[in-house]
Design a protein around this motif. Structure first.
Motif, PDB file in Angstrom:
ATOM      1  N   LEU A 446      -1.843  -5.125  -1.842  1.00  0.00           N
ATOM      2  CA  LEU A 446      -2.491  -3.862  -2.196  1.00  0.00           C
ATOM      3  C   LEU A 446      -3.138  -3.210  -0.978  1.00  0.00           C
ATOM      4  CD1 LEU A 446      -4.120  -4.932  -5.579  1.00  0.00           C
ATOM      5  CD2 LEU A 446      -2.141  -3.426  -5.277  1.00  0.00           C
ATOM      6  N   TYR A 447      -3.762  -4.048  -0.131  1.00  0.00           N
ATOM      7  CA  TYR A 447      -4.419  -3.515   1.065  1.00  0.00           C
ATOM      8  C   TYR A 447      -3.402  -2.876   2.007  1.00  0.00           C
ATOM      9  CZ  TYR A 447      -6.771  -3.383   5.589  1.00  0.00           C
ATOM     10  OH  TYR A 447      -7.280  -2.975   6.797  1.00  0.00           O
ATOM     11  N   ALA A 448      -2.266  -3.535   2.218  1.00  0.00           N
ATOM     12  CA  ALA A 448      -1.246  -3.005   3.126  1.00  0.00           C
ATOM     13  C   ALA A 448      -0.742  -1.651   2.647  1.00  0.00           C
ATOM     14  CB  ALA A 448      -0.099  -3.996   3.250  1.00  0.00           C
ATOM     15  N   GLU A 449      -0.639  -1.501   1.334  1.00  0.00           N
ATOM     16  CA  GLU A 449      -0.134  -0.248   0.780  1.00  0.00           C
ATOM     17  C   GLU A 449      -1.196   0.841   0.753  1.00  0.00           C
ATOM     18  OE1 GLU A 449       1.181  -1.516  -3.017  1.00  0.00           O
ATOM     19  OE2 GLU A 449       3.034  -2.436  -2.285  1.00  0.00           O
ATOM     20  N   ARG A 450      -2.468   0.469   0.748  1.00  0.00           N
ATOM     21  CA  ARG A 450      -3.560   1.444   0.597  1.00  0.00           C
ATOM     22  C   ARG A 450      -4.347   1.700   1.876  1.00  0.00           C
ATOM     23  NH1 ARG A 450      -5.249   3.066  -4.607  1.00  0.00           N
ATOM     24  NH2 ARG A 450      -3.456   2.768  -5.970  1.00  0.00           N
ATOM     25  N   ARG A 451      -4.096   0.954   2.921  1.00  0.00           N
ATOM     26  CA  ARG A 451      -4.962   1.012   4.100  1.00  0.00           C
ATOM     27  C   ARG A 451      -5.143   2.435   4.616  1.00  0.00           C
ATOM     28  NH1 ARG A 451      -3.103  -2.820   8.766  1.00  0.00           N
ATOM     29  NH2 ARG A 451      -1.249  -1.537   8.454  1.00  0.00           N
ATOM     30  N   GLU A 452      -4.050   3.169   4.797  1.00  0.00           N
ATOM     31  CA  GLU A 452      -4.145   4.522   5.347  1.00  0.00           C
ATOM     32  C   GLU A 452      -4.807   5.481   4.364  1.00  0.00           C
ATOM     33  OE1 GLU A 452      -3.615   5.187   8.459  1.00  0.00           O
ATOM     34  OE2 GLU A 452      -3.064   3.070   8.706  1.00  0.00           O
ATOM     35  N   ALA A 453      -4.507   5.322   3.092  1.00  0.00           N
ATOM     36  CA  ALA A 453      -5.132   6.182   2.079  1.00  0.00           C
ATOM     37  C   ALA A 453      -6.640   5.952   2.029  1.00  0.00           C
ATOM     38  CB  ALA A 453      -4.508   5.914   0.711  1.00  0.00           C
ATOM     39  N   LEU A 454      -7.046   4.696   2.179  1.00  0.00           N
ATOM     40  CA  LEU A 454      -8.479   4.385   2.195  1.00  0.00           C
ATOM     41  C   LEU A 454      -9.151   5.015   3.413  1.00  0.00           C
ATOM     42  CD1 LEU A 454      -8.411   0.626   1.128  1.00  0.00           C
ATOM     43  CD2 LEU A 454      -9.262   2.545  -0.219  1.00  0.00           C
ATOM     44  N   LYS A 455      -8.523   4.911   4.576  1.00  0.00           N
ATOM     45  CA  LYS A 455      -9.088   5.514   5.790  1.00  0.00           C
ATOM     46  C   LYS A 455      -9.265   7.016   5.624  1.00  0.00           C
ATOM     47  CE  LYS A 455      -7.638   2.307   9.443  1.00  0.00           C
ATOM     48  NZ  LYS A 455      -6.830   2.179  10.688  1.00  0.00           N
ATOM     49  N   ALA A 456      -8.318   7.644   4.942  1.00  0.00           N
ATOM     50  CA  ALA A 456      -8.360   9.101   4.772  1.00  0.00           C
ATOM     51  C   ALA A 456      -9.586   9.556   3.995  1.00  0.00           C
ATOM     52  CB  ALA A 456      -7.085   9.579   4.077  1.00  0.00           C
ATOM     53  N   VAL A 457     -10.136   8.667   3.159  1.00  0.00           N
ATOM     54  CA  VAL A 457     -11.317   9.038   2.377  1.00  0.00           C
ATOM     55  C   VAL A 457     -12.562   8.343   2.907  1.00  0.00           C
ATOM     56  CG1 VAL A 457     -10.042   9.626   0.298  1.00  0.00           C
ATOM     57  CG2 VAL A 457     -10.776   7.249   0.657  1.00  0.00           C
ATOM     58  N   GLY A 458     -12.508   7.880   4.165  1.00  0.00           N
ATOM     59  CA  GLY A 458     -13.697   7.331   4.819  1.00  0.00           C
ATOM     60  C   GLY A 458     -13.982   5.882   4.538  1.00  0.00           C
ATOM     61  N   ILE A 459     -13.044   5.163   3.884  1.00  0.00           N
ATOM     62  CA  ILE A 459     -13.255   3.740   3.595  1.00  0.00           C
ATOM     63  C   ILE A 459     -12.458   2.948   4.613  1.00  0.00           C
ATOM     64  CG2 ILE A 459     -13.109   1.922   1.852  1.00  0.00           C
ATOM     65  CD1 ILE A 459     -13.083   4.115  -0.287  1.00  0.00           C
ATOM     66  N   ASP A 460     -13.094   2.654   5.727  1.00  0.00           N
ATOM     67  CA  ASP A 460     -12.438   1.947   6.826  1.00  0.00           C
ATOM     68  C   ASP A 460     -12.822   0.471   6.737  1.00  0.00           C
ATOM     69  OD1 ASP A 460     -11.063   1.282   9.065  1.00  0.00           O
ATOM     70  OD2 ASP A 460     -12.218   2.518  10.454  1.00  0.00           O
ATOM     71  N   ILE A 461     -11.853  -0.367   6.395  1.00  0.00           N
ATOM     72  CA  ILE A 461     -12.154  -1.756   6.112  1.00  0.00           C
ATOM     73  C   ILE A 461     -10.993  -2.628   6.577  1.00  0.00           C
ATOM     74  CG2 ILE A 461     -11.205  -1.525   3.765  1.00  0.00           C
ATOM     75  CD1 ILE A 461     -13.220  -3.563   2.799  1.00  0.00           C
ATOM     76  N   THR A 462     -11.293  -3.823   7.062  1.00  0.00           N
ATOM     77  CA  THR A 462     -10.244  -4.757   7.466  1.00  0.00           C
ATOM     78  C   THR A 462      -9.852  -5.633   6.280  1.00  0.00           C
ATOM     79  OG1 THR A 462     -11.794  -6.491   8.132  1.00  0.00           O
ATOM     80  CG2 THR A 462     -11.203  -4.829   9.798  1.00  0.00           C
ATOM     81  N   LEU A 463      -8.689  -6.260   6.377  1.00  0.00           N
ATOM     82  CA  LEU A 463      -8.263  -7.162   5.317  1.00  0.00           C
ATOM     83  C   LEU A 463      -9.230  -8.336   5.192  1.00  0.00           C
ATOM     84  CD1 LEU A 463      -6.267  -8.164   3.199  1.00  0.00           C
ATOM     85  CD2 LEU A 463      -4.924  -9.205   5.050  1.00  0.00           C
ATOM     86  N   GLU A 464      -9.702  -8.838   6.333  1.00  0.00           N
ATOM     87  CA  GLU A 464     -10.643  -9.966   6.301  1.00  0.00           C
ATOM     88  C   GLU A 464     -11.913  -9.600   5.550  1.00  0.00           C
ATOM     89  OE1 GLU A 464      -9.053  -8.868   8.960  1.00  0.00           O
ATOM     90  OE2 GLU A 464      -7.622 -10.520   9.179  1.00  0.00           O
TER      91      GLU A 464
END
Length: 471
Positions: A446-464
């Motif tokens: 889920l993270y791999a598929e959502r990472r860029e979408a999350l960044k676009a809304v200000g949620i910058d987070i690593t998988l760890e």
């Protein structure tokens, strides 16, 4: 404008901290011991007189009225002559009346940030929107090399009695701290404080992380019904430590304040015992008053290894998630859009609400429905996973799940309740994420598929970091 010496600046800083902490008064010998290095108490009077002179020039109350004689609990001999020296009219009032008025003025003043700014201090007083930019340079008539630095980040190694890593606190396994300064420097950490503290520390320390107000509170618990410190407050616990009560003595009509909203990270101690982590507490305003404050424990564990405190709140957030799923179970979803498209715009956080004494960030029903629509009401782990039609709708049944849990909202400057952070899951996968083994693989997908979408809304987070939220 009066220029203060380094010693006078240190005294002013401690007096401002006393105001910020709602202390009723400070005795001469105690104030002398609070600065580093300490001075003799007889040196305090003249120096705080200069502080009051500067306060008057800035249009502020005379701050030295906070300092009292240990035996008489009254102002020192040098306080009242300040009125004549500074040309302040007394209007025939007695010394007792002047003293009381000045202390009331100190307590009610909303402009202490002006002295804080002038001296280049970092106390954290509230500032109005139209206040001038914060001043950061040191004000002193001493040579620069002798001035006290505003910020010092040279932290000595921790005392030998402390564990190597003490930035995770748990009620069930508390680290004993001999001094509150050790909690500030080695528990909370220099990443939060921005400077090293030495010598005596006050009974509380306010700080802000990602826009959320916190307080480190070091209450000394009463064992005989009397105040255990000079603050004048009587601190006791109830419900096996789940409740802390802070009350003023019945005979003390001056001591009091409205209970604050900040999240309190509490380390308690009794006489001759070390400080121990008691938990994370929130105010119970319904049962509090001006001189009687009630705080309820909301979490047993707090972690300070990240950019903001990671507080493991009790399961109120999980209950809110379940409530949202339950609300949508029988919903006809009549207002659902067709294949909702992400906006890619960050959303401002909504203020948390209080549920059973705990702060909880509300979930928006329409946002959850939009996220299910974006996934076409299919499981985002695997769209082929079997599901069924909703009882009151022709749409397949899936459940919304916040990928970055709402329980960690305080670690982010934007709202986590956005479509980009909500995944559509079949019932089996939803329960697998919460309760099953091997959930890390599902989260990684889920993270791999959502990472860029999350960044676009200000949620910058690593998988760890994401995985740590589920551990």
């Amino acid at each position: 404008m009066t220029k203060l010496t380094p010693v006078q600046i240190k005294l002013a800083e401690q007096l401002l901290l006393s105001v910020k902490n709602h202390e009723m008064n400070v005795e001469y010998n105690e104030l002398a011991s609070r600065i580093n290095p300490p001075i003799h108490w007889r040196q305090v009077g003249k120096n705080i007189g200069e502080v009051s002179k500067l306060c008057h020039e800035l249009g502020l109350p005379l701050l030295s009225a906070k300092v009292v004689n240990k035996n008489t609990q009254k102002a020192g001999d040098g306080f009242f002559p300040l009125y004549a020296m500074l040309g302040i009219p007394t209007k025939g009032k007695t010394e007792k009346e002047l003293f009381r008025e000045e202390r009331d003025a100190i307590r009610n003043c909303k402009e202490w940030y002006r002295l804080e700014d002038y001296l280049g201090l970092h106390i954290g007083f509230e500032r109005p929107d139209d206040a001038p930019p914060k001043k950061t340079e040191m004000v002193s008539n001493e040579p620069l090399e002798n001035a006290v630095p505003v910020v010092s980040v040279v932290t000595p190694p921790p005392p030998e009695y402390l564990k190597p890593d003490v930035r995770r606190f748990s009620v069930s396994d508390p680290t004993p701290f001999q001094k509150s300064v050790d909690i500030l420097n080695y528990g909370l950490g220099i990443d939060y404080l921005g400077k090293f503290y030495g010598g005596w520390q006050k009974g509380a320390f306010d700080f802000t992380a990602n826009g959320t107000a916190y307080m480190l509170w070091f209450p000394k618990l009463s064992t005989d019904g009397k105040p255990a410190s000079s603050s004048g407050w009587i601190n006791t616990t109830a419900d096996e430590g789940r409740t802390i009560i802070e009350r003023a003595e019945e005979s003390d009509h001056e001591l009091g304040y409205e209970v604050a909203d900040s999240i309190r990270l509490v380390f308690t101690k009794t006489k001759n015992e070390p400080y121990l982590f008691a938990g994370v507490y929130l105010p119970d305003k319904e049962h509090s008053s001006y001189q009687y404050h009630v705080y309820r424990r909301a979490a047993d564990v707090a972690d300070f290894t990240g950019k903001a405190p990671h507080i493991f709140y009790y399961k109120k957030e999980d209950a809110e998630d379940e409530s949202l799923v339950t609300e949508l179970k029988a919903d006809a979803l009549t207002g659902a859009p067709t294949l909702y498209q992400y906006k890619g715009v960050a959303k401002d956080k909504v203020d948390p609400v209080e549920v059973s004494g705990h702060k909880v960030y509300p979930r928006d029903r329409q946002t959850a429905i939009n996220a299910l629509s974006h996934a076409d009401y299919r499981c985002e782990i695997d769209p082929s996973h079997p599901t069924f039609l909703r009882r009151n709708s022709s749409k397949p049944y899936t459940e919304p799940h916040h990928l970055v849990p709402m329980a960690f909202s305080e670690e982010f400057e934007v709202s986590l309740d956005v479509e980009e952070n909500i995944v559509s899951l079949c019932s089996n996968c939803h329960n697998h994420l919460h309760y099953g083994q091997g959930a890390e693989e599902l989260l990684a997908k889920l993270y791999a598929e959502r990472r860029e979408a999350l960044k676009a809304v200000g949620i910058d987070i690593t998988l760890e970091q994401l995985l740590s939220y589920y551990s």
